[in-house]
Design a protein around this motif. Structure first.
Motif, PDB file in Angstrom:
ATOM      1  N   ARG A  55      34.945  31.527  45.156  1.00 17.73           N
ATOM      2  CA  ARG A  55      34.558  32.845  44.667  1.00 17.73           C
ATOM      3  C   ARG A  55      34.533  33.862  45.807  1.00 17.73           C
ATOM      4  NH1 ARG A  55      32.280  33.366  39.525  1.00 17.73           N
ATOM      5  NH2 ARG A  55      32.167  31.392  38.369  1.00 17.73           N
ATOM      6  N   GLN A  56      34.847  35.076  45.470  1.00 20.59           N
ATOM      7  CA  GLN A  56      34.766  36.194  46.403  1.00 20.59           C
ATOM      8  C   GLN A  56      34.030  37.341  45.722  1.00 20.59           C
ATOM      9  OE1 GLN A  56      38.705  37.263  47.696  1.00 20.59           O
ATOM     10  NE2 GLN A  56      38.967  35.410  48.936  1.00 20.59           N
ATOM     11  N   ARG A  57      33.312  38.111  46.535  1.00 21.43           N
ATOM     12  CA  ARG A  57      32.562  39.226  45.961  1.00 21.43           C
ATOM     13  C   ARG A  57      33.492  40.374  45.621  1.00 21.43           C
ATOM     14  NH1 ARG A  57      27.693  40.279  44.985  1.00 21.43           N
ATOM     15  NH2 ARG A  57      26.942  38.447  46.112  1.00 21.43           N
ATOM     16  N   ARG A  58      33.377  40.845  44.393  1.00 25.94           N
ATOM     17  CA  ARG A  58      34.070  42.036  43.935  1.00 25.94           C
ATOM     18  C   ARG A  58      33.049  42.902  43.207  1.00 25.94           C
ATOM     19  NH1 ARG A  58      39.694  39.434  41.538  1.00 25.94           N
ATOM     20  NH2 ARG A  58      40.502  38.672  43.537  1.00 25.94           N
ATOM     21  N   GLY A  59      32.684  43.993  43.832  1.00 28.47           N
ATOM     22  CA  GLY A  59      31.627  44.816  43.271  1.00 28.47           C
ATOM     23  C   GLY A  59      30.305  44.078  43.322  1.00 28.47           C
ATOM     24  N   ARG A  60      29.666  43.957  42.184  1.00 26.54           N
ATOM     25  CA  ARG A  60      28.338  43.338  42.129  1.00 26.54           C
ATOM     26  C   ARG A  60      28.403  41.841  41.878  1.00 26.54           C
ATOM     27  NH1 ARG A  60      24.822  46.919  38.062  1.00 26.54           N
ATOM     28  NH2 ARG A  60      23.224  45.450  38.819  1.00 26.54           N
ATOM     29  N   GLU A  61      29.593  41.321  41.585  1.00 30.25           N
ATOM     30  CA  GLU A  61      29.705  39.902  41.238  1.00 30.25           C
ATOM     31  C   GLU A  61      30.592  39.152  42.213  1.00 30.25           C
ATOM     32  OE1 GLU A  61      30.293  38.381  37.395  1.00 30.25           O
ATOM     33  OE2 GLU A  61      29.483  40.129  36.366  1.00 30.25           O
ATOM     34  N   ARG A  62      30.377  37.850  42.279  1.00 28.27           N
ATOM     35  CA  ARG A  62      31.275  36.940  42.992  1.00 28.27           C
ATOM     36  C   ARG A  62      32.168  36.298  41.934  1.00 28.27           C
ATOM     37  NH1 ARG A  62      29.207  32.681  45.060  1.00 28.27           N
ATOM     38  NH2 ARG A  62      30.579  32.444  46.856  1.00 28.27           N
ATOM     39  N   VAL A  63      33.436  36.643  41.952  1.00 27.28           N
ATOM     40  CA  VAL A  63      34.349  36.202  40.904  1.00 27.28           C
ATOM     41  C   VAL A  63      35.262  35.105  41.439  1.00 27.28           C
ATOM     42  CG1 VAL A  63      34.291  38.433  39.771  1.00 27.28           C
ATOM     43  CG2 VAL A  63      36.100  37.947  41.442  1.00 27.28           C
ATOM     44  N   ILE A  64      35.795  34.297  40.511  1.00 27.82           N
ATOM     45  CA  ILE A  64      36.706  33.211  40.860  1.00 27.82           C
ATOM     46  C   ILE A  64      38.023  33.793  41.352  1.00 27.82           C
ATOM     47  CG2 ILE A  64      38.069  31.295  39.917  1.00 27.82           C
ATOM     48  CD1 ILE A  64      35.736  30.757  37.988  1.00 27.82           C
ATOM     49  N   VAL A  65      38.492  33.255  42.471  1.00 29.67           N
ATOM     50  CA  VAL A  65      39.817  33.617  42.966  1.00 29.67           C
ATOM     51  C   VAL A  65      40.672  32.351  42.979  1.00 29.67           C
ATOM     52  CG1 VAL A  65      39.083  35.600  44.319  1.00 29.67           C
ATOM     53  CG2 VAL A  65      39.035  33.335  45.372  1.00 29.67           C
ATOM     54  N   GLY A  66      41.913  32.490  42.567  1.00 30.45           N
ATOM     55  CA  GLY A  66      42.779  31.324  42.478  1.00 30.45           C
ATOM     56  C   GLY A  66      42.421  30.464  41.285  1.00 30.45           C
TER      57      GLY A  66
END
Length: 261
Positions: free
Chosen positions: A239-250
């Protein structure tokens, strides 16, 4: 079943869970209404485990595939989980639906003194190339409903199924057999993503999002009559932070675990 993951994979459009949602997908208590298969009969059950390609799996897997089916991040997540968290000193391990890799770090089998790493899969060349295995067997778990693993009762401390649960057309029978070959307090770990051979995945899987997938695997373990306890799910995705959330990458990666009581 749970539903409603919060974001979509920009590449595939697949719904992805927010942080913590996979862990909350497993109920704290189960009842008959929690069973996604309960109350279904005949054609209704058949539709749950039907596939776009119903031809024998032996033909589909006849040629070896020496490739990972998820990206590098997901492979490392699997390898870290299996090698650093799942396996313990002196374990005997069964890698169900095995292939050319069991995601066990090089040298770990010797380092932990693993007594046995048995692989059961579909392609002899893949299994023969797997450096982690001490033995291997070719067997089609989808061949018929009378699944019987070629191992004695209580033979293993760990059973793991990696990136294959979505293809099982007799999942309750397979989980029950996994329980049979596990020792008391033995562990099972079912690792999965949402990348798959669409033509070979069962209908119950292809029509669902990742939260439902985790729930479904938990239900397999709960309702297989295998005596599994402590059923839990965990999000292993990068996960990586995007805005206020840590979203799944890949590619995402998840695991559902249980112990044999």
């Amino acid at each position: 079943m749970p539903s409603g993951a919060s974001t979509r994979d920009p590449r595939t459009g697949i719904l992805l869970p927010s942080e913590g949602e996979i862990e909350s997908s497993i109920p704290t208590t189960w009842d008959d209404e929690s069973n996604p298969i309960s109350g279904r009969e005949g054609n209704d059950i058949s539709s749950l485990f039907s596939r776009l390609d119903s031809s024998p799996d032996a033909a589909f897997y006849a040629e070896p595939r020496f490739a990972e089916h998820v990206d590098d991040r997901a492979v490392e997540s699997m390898t870290s989980y299996v090698s650093d968290r799942l396996l313990r000193r002196d374990d005997s391990v069964l890698d169900l639906c095995s292939s050319w890799t069991s995601h066990i770090r090089p040298g770990l089998r010797e380092g932990l003194g693993l007594k046995r790493v048995a692989g059961l899969g579909m392609n002899a060349k893949e299994l023969e190339a797997n450096p982690s295995l001490t033995e291997w067997t070719v067997m089609d778990l989808n061949a018929d409903g009378n699944v019987r693993l070629p191992y004695d009762d209580g033979s293993f401390d760990v059973v793991m199924i990696q990136l294959s649960v979505d293809y099982l057309i007799h999942p309750l029978e397979v989980m029950r057999e996994a329980s049979r070959v596990l020792r008391k307090d033995g562990r099972i770990a079912v690792l999965f993503s949402n990348r798959l051979f669409l033509s070979k995945a069962v209908g119950l899987w292809t029509g669902s999002d990742d939260l439902d997938h985790a729930y479904t695997v938990g239900a397999y373990l709960r309702f297989c009559d295998g005596g599994f306890a402590n059923i839990a799910a965990e999000d292993l995705s990068t996960r990586q932070r995007r805005g206020r959330e840590r979203v799944i990458v890949g590619d995402p990666m998840y695991v559902v675990t249980a112990t044999k009581s």
